[in-house]
Each structure stands twice: as C-alpha cells, then as structure tokens.
Write a protein that holds these residues in place. Sequence first.
Motif, PDB file in Angstrom:
ATOM      1  N   GLU A  92       6.199  -7.367  -2.303  1.00  0.00           N
ATOM      2  CA  GLU A  92       5.237  -7.783  -1.023  1.00  0.00           C
ATOM      3  C   GLU A  92       4.019  -8.347  -1.538  1.00  0.00           C
ATOM      4  O   GLU A  92       3.192  -7.510  -2.007  1.00  0.00           O
ATOM      5  CB  GLU A  92       5.013  -6.508  -0.222  1.00  0.00           C
ATOM      6  CG  GLU A  92       6.488  -6.114   0.119  1.00  0.00           C
ATOM      7  CD  GLU A  92       6.400  -5.240   1.409  1.00  0.00           C
ATOM      8  OE1 GLU A  92       5.383  -4.434   1.859  1.00  0.00           O
ATOM      9  OE2 GLU A  92       7.441  -5.214   2.269  1.00  0.00           O
ATOM     10  N   ARG A  96      -5.583 -10.815   1.569  1.00  0.00           N
ATOM     11  CA  ARG A  96      -6.339 -10.495   2.454  1.00  0.00           C
ATOM     12  C   ARG A  96      -7.932 -11.379   2.391  1.00  0.00           C
ATOM     13  O   ARG A  96      -8.474 -11.475   1.460  1.00  0.00           O
ATOM     14  CB  ARG A  96      -7.078  -8.828   2.165  1.00  0.00           C
ATOM     15  CG  ARG A  96      -5.666  -8.163   2.102  1.00  0.00           C
ATOM     16  CD  ARG A  96      -6.150  -6.668   1.920  1.00  0.00           C
ATOM     17  NE  ARG A  96      -5.152  -5.680   1.456  1.00  0.00           N
ATOM     18  CZ  ARG A  96      -4.349  -4.940   2.429  1.00  0.00           C
ATOM     19  NH1 ARG A  96      -5.114  -5.231   3.757  1.00  0.00           N
ATOM     20  NH2 ARG A  96      -3.348  -4.014   2.372  1.00  0.00           N
ATOM     21  N   SER A 102      -4.332  -0.473   5.523  1.00  0.00           N
ATOM     22  CA  SER A 102      -4.346   0.322   4.416  1.00  0.00           C
ATOM     23  C   SER A 102      -5.496   0.102   3.570  1.00  0.00           C
ATOM     24  O   SER A 102      -5.742   1.318   3.033  1.00  0.00           O
ATOM     25  CB  SER A 102      -2.935   0.300   3.740  1.00  0.00           C
ATOM     26  OG  SER A 102      -2.723  -0.959   3.222  1.00  0.00           O
ATOM     27  N   ARG A 105      -8.084   2.309   4.768  1.00  0.00           N
ATOM     28  CA  ARG A 105      -7.923   3.692   4.840  1.00  0.00           C
ATOM     29  C   ARG A 105      -7.933   4.253   3.286  1.00  0.00           C
ATOM     30  O   ARG A 105      -8.349   5.494   3.137  1.00  0.00           O
ATOM     31  CB  ARG A 105      -6.436   3.833   5.288  1.00  0.00           C
ATOM     32  CG  ARG A 105      -6.377   3.946   6.675  1.00  0.00           C
ATOM     33  CD  ARG A 105      -5.145   4.406   7.352  1.00  0.00           C
ATOM     34  NE  ARG A 105      -3.842   3.693   6.989  1.00  0.00           N
ATOM     35  CZ  ARG A 105      -3.296   2.695   7.335  1.00  0.00           C
ATOM     36  NH1 ARG A 105      -3.878   1.964   8.354  1.00  0.00           N
ATOM     37  NH2 ARG A 105      -2.213   1.963   6.736  1.00  0.00           N
ATOM     38  N   ASP A 177      -5.109 -10.934   7.179  1.00  0.00           N
ATOM     39  CA  ASP A 177      -4.448 -10.550   5.908  1.00  0.00           C
ATOM     40  C   ASP A 177      -3.008 -11.065   6.460  1.00  0.00           C
ATOM     41  O   ASP A 177      -2.555 -11.187   7.645  1.00  0.00           O
ATOM     42  CB  ASP A 177      -4.532  -9.333   5.500  1.00  0.00           C
ATOM     43  CG  ASP A 177      -4.122  -8.222   6.427  1.00  0.00           C
ATOM     44  OD1 ASP A 177      -3.048  -8.388   7.342  1.00  0.00           O
ATOM     45  OD2 ASP A 177      -4.814  -7.109   6.555  1.00  0.00           O
ATOM     46  N   LYS A 179       1.446 -10.820   4.923  1.00  0.00           N
ATOM     47  CA  LYS A 179       2.444 -10.474   3.964  1.00  0.00           C
ATOM     48  C   LYS A 179       3.428 -11.642   3.554  1.00  0.00           C
ATOM     49  O   LYS A 179       3.968 -12.084   4.469  1.00  0.00           O
ATOM     50  CB  LYS A 179       2.879  -9.135   3.994  1.00  0.00           C
ATOM     51  CG  LYS A 179       4.103  -8.475   2.987  1.00  0.00           C
ATOM     52  CD  LYS A 179       5.378  -8.820   3.116  1.00  0.00           C
ATOM     53  CE  LYS A 179       6.101  -8.590   4.374  1.00  0.00           C
ATOM     54  NZ  LYS A 179       7.231  -9.037   4.622  1.00  0.00           N
ATOM     55  N   THR A 200       4.161  -9.786  10.327  1.00  0.00           N
ATOM     56  CA  THR A 200       3.859  -9.720   8.819  1.00  0.00           C
ATOM     57  C   THR A 200       2.296 -10.416   8.672  1.00  0.00           C
ATOM     58  O   THR A 200       2.234 -10.418   7.571  1.00  0.00           O
ATOM     59  CB  THR A 200       4.794 -10.763   7.979  1.00  0.00           C
ATOM     60  OG1 THR A 200       4.662 -12.048   8.529  1.00  0.00           O
ATOM     61  CG2 THR A 200       6.209 -10.149   8.053  1.00  0.00           C
ATOM     62  N   CYS A 201       1.687 -10.598   9.842  1.00  0.00           N
ATOM     63  CA  CYS A 201       0.309 -11.091   9.365  1.00  0.00           C
ATOM     64  C   CYS A 201      -0.610 -10.327  10.472  1.00  0.00           C
ATOM     65  O   CYS A 201      -0.265  -9.670  11.404  1.00  0.00           O
ATOM     66  CB  CYS A 201       0.086 -12.637  10.245  1.00  0.00           C
ATOM     67  SG  CYS A 201       0.996 -13.869   9.418  1.00  0.00           S
ATOM     68  N   ARG A 202      -1.843 -10.150  10.002  1.00  0.00           N
ATOM     69  CA  ARG A 202      -2.718  -9.817  10.891  1.00  0.00           C
ATOM     70  C   ARG A 202      -3.480 -10.948  11.534  1.00  0.00           C
ATOM     71  O   ARG A 202      -4.163 -11.584  10.898  1.00  0.00           O
ATOM     72  CB  ARG A 202      -3.789  -8.749  10.439  1.00  0.00           C
ATOM     73  CG  ARG A 202      -3.510  -7.416  10.123  1.00  0.00           C
ATOM     74  CD  ARG A 202      -4.478  -6.257   9.988  1.00  0.00           C
ATOM     75  NE  ARG A 202      -3.901  -5.112  10.009  1.00  0.00           N
ATOM     76  CZ  ARG A 202      -3.494  -4.437   8.862  1.00  0.00           C
ATOM     77  NH1 ARG A 202      -3.401  -4.922   7.878  1.00  0.00           N
ATOM     78  NH2 ARG A 202      -2.867  -3.167   9.159  1.00  0.00           N
ATOM     79  N   ARG A 218       2.288  -0.902  16.334  1.00  0.00           N
ATOM     80  CA  ARG A 218       1.778   0.386  15.338  1.00  0.00           C
ATOM     81  C   ARG A 218       1.012   1.238  16.157  1.00  0.00           C
ATOM     82  O   ARG A 218       1.003   2.486  16.059  1.00  0.00           O
ATOM     83  CB  ARG A 218       0.932  -0.135  14.343  1.00  0.00           C
ATOM     84  CG  ARG A 218       1.717  -1.032  13.219  1.00  0.00           C
ATOM     85  CD  ARG A 218       0.960  -1.232  11.847  1.00  0.00           C
ATOM     86  NE  ARG A 218       1.869  -1.906  10.881  1.00  0.00           N
ATOM     87  CZ  ARG A 218       1.597  -3.298  10.816  1.00  0.00           C
ATOM     88  NH1 ARG A 218       0.673  -3.878  11.562  1.00  0.00           N
ATOM     89  NH2 ARG A 218       2.256  -4.045   9.984  1.00  0.00           N
TER      90      ARG A 218
HETATM   91  N1  UDP Z   1       2.611  -6.045   5.901  1.00  0.00           N
HETATM   92  C1  UDP Z   1       3.900  -6.221   6.210  1.00  0.00           C
HETATM   93  N2  UDP Z   1       4.963  -5.418   5.523  1.00  0.00           N
HETATM   94  C2  UDP Z   1       4.823  -4.228   5.056  1.00  0.00           C
HETATM   95  C3  UDP Z   1       3.364  -3.981   5.017  1.00  0.00           C
HETATM   96  C4  UDP Z   1       2.416  -4.818   5.230  1.00  0.00           C
HETATM   97  O1  UDP Z   1       4.354  -7.352   6.598  1.00  0.00           O
HETATM   98  O2  UDP Z   1       5.566  -3.759   4.550  1.00  0.00           O
HETATM   99  C5  UDP Z   1       1.486  -6.869   6.340  1.00  0.00           C
HETATM  100  C6  UDP Z   1       0.854  -6.233   7.551  1.00  0.00           C
HETATM  101  O3  UDP Z   1       1.425  -6.734   9.018  1.00  0.00           O
HETATM  102  C7  UDP Z   1      -0.478  -6.632   7.113  1.00  0.00           C
HETATM  103  C8  UDP Z   1      -0.746  -6.824   5.888  1.00  0.00           C
HETATM  104  O4  UDP Z   1       0.764  -6.786   5.293  1.00  0.00           O
HETATM  105  O5  UDP Z   1      -0.719  -7.899   7.767  1.00  0.00           O
HETATM  106  C9  UDP Z   1      -1.430  -5.745   5.120  1.00  0.00           C
HETATM  107  O6  UDP Z   1      -1.003  -4.668   5.555  1.00  0.00           O
HETATM  108  P1  UDP Z   1      -1.747  -3.278   5.006  1.00  0.00           P
HETATM  109  O7  UDP Z   1      -1.220  -3.061   3.566  1.00  0.00           O
HETATM  110  O8  UDP Z   1      -2.984  -3.121   5.607  1.00  0.00           O
HETATM  111  O9  UDP Z   1      -0.605  -2.297   5.624  1.00  0.00           O
HETATM  112  P2  UDP Z   1      -0.489  -1.409   7.001  1.00  0.00           P
HETATM  113  O10 UDP Z   1      -1.849  -1.130   7.342  1.00  0.00           O
HETATM  114  O11 UDP Z   1       0.283  -2.465   7.688  1.00  0.00           O
HETATM  115  O12 UDP Z   1       0.274  -0.435   6.507  1.00  0.00           O
END
Ligand code: UDP
Length: 248
Positions: A92, A96, A102, A105, A177, A179, A200-202, A218
Amino acid sequence: MDLQIGDLLYKGKAKDVYQTNDPELVIIKFRDDITAGDGKKKDKLTKKGYYNSIISSKFFELLETSRVKTQYIKLLEPGLMLSHRLDMLPLEIIIRNIAAGSLVRKFPFKSRQEFEPPIIQIDYKSDEYHDPMLNDDIILALNLSTQEELKRIRAITLRINEVLKGFLKDKDIILTDFKIEYGKNYRGEIVLGDEISPDTCRLWDAQTFDVLDKDLFRKGESNVMEAYQQVASRILNSEDKNKWNLNF
Ligand code: UDP
C-alpha cells in the motif's frame, strides 16, 4: 471477439475481480460494501460502488492523459470497470501532503502540518499482519519488489500526486493523502492498479476543511454518501454527468 465475464479471480473488501475470455483483461466490480479497521467495522452504502467506479475512472483517465500507465481501460457501466490484468504487489503506497490519520497518532506531527516534499510511506498489505509499515530492507528481504521497482514506484507516485493535487485544487478540494496500489503487467512493467476514490483518499473542502471521504464512515457519521456524491459532482464535467445520467 465478444468480451465475456468469467470466473471470480479475487474477492476484496470492496471490489471483486473477474476473469474474462481474454486472459489479459479483467472486469473489476465495485461493490457497495465499506469497511474500516482491518474490516472490523462493516456496512453497505447504496450506490457507493457506482460513485467510486465513476470517480476512479475520472482519475485514471486524467492520469492516462498525463502519461501515467494505469490498469484502466473503460467503465462498461457504473460499477463495472474493464481493466488490464495485473499481478498486484502486496504493497500500500501512501503519499501524504498534510499530516492526518495514523501518521498523527503514531508520530509527533501536528495535525494539518504540510509536507513539502510529500511523505511516501509503504505498508505491507496484509489483514493478518494488520498492514505494518515497511522499509526498503524489509521489502527487499521479503522479495516484495526490487530496488529498481521501488525507485520507479516512488517516482510514479510523486507524479500521480502532482497531477491529482492540481486537478482537485481547481475543484476546491485539498488532497490530504491517498493510498494506491501497483501491479506488474505481462511485460513485467509497474502499472498503477486498484482504485482512487473517497475510500482511499483523504479529501477536504478547501474552504471549510469539511471531510469528503471515508473518514466520515470511520467516525460513524451518517452523511458518507452525500460526501462521495459531492466529490463526483465537483470533479465531473457536464459531458461526464450526461454520460452517466447524473443530474446534480
Ligand atoms: N488508506 C487506504 N487503505 C488502507 C489504509 C489507508 O486506502 O488500508 C488510505 C486512507 O484512506 C488515507 C491514507 O491511505 O487516505 C492514509 O491512511 P492512514 O495511514 O492515515 O491510515 P488510517 O488513518 O486510515 O488508518
């Protein structure tokens, strides 16, 4: 040769991949299922597959015109995408522009902190191992890809980010961000696959910072589909909307 849909090749959390009578082509079905937290939180949202397939196809078409090689061929109808077959890499690739999710966090970044250049992060796509973050040595030791491929993946990902970020900025959307996933085609070339959608996007409204993506799900909000529709409405031109009979 008339294209015919064949056996189910792969069932993911939100999409199904079907074989066709042409070994080089697959049909990807975008389902209405939505999941979060390694699939622990689940629901079905009416027309999510419909909108995500149309949004993804818009992004893929835009990338193709910007010389990014993608798996996409065309939407047969909303929800059904004809694509080149790829052997997907279990990676993946997250890029960003702004700190969120995450990253905030796990590390002492300030929320909404901007990254210039953007941060690229690579996670291992595995529900069993909970998608842990990788580094180059682990990727090479697990034989997930080669150093050359990683270099190429990083370069294409930066290019994709530039194209999408600029396109969305014009629509008053911040690309915080996203993925993406890559695969290899029959020639062994690295090709962009999977989907690019509010799943899959923010995506944030550039004026209000309103969330227009899966973070709403979420957080247990009820207006998820309204946000996805809002994204479709902003990124599609009138020709696209006519094509898909969308009247918003
Ligand atoms: N994301 C995704 N699939 C995953 C993990 C993340 O499409 O399994 C996307 C998520 O929607 C965000 C970006 O990747 O746009 C970054 O995600 P992050 O690592 O912050 O994880 P999350 O907060 O979604 O657990």
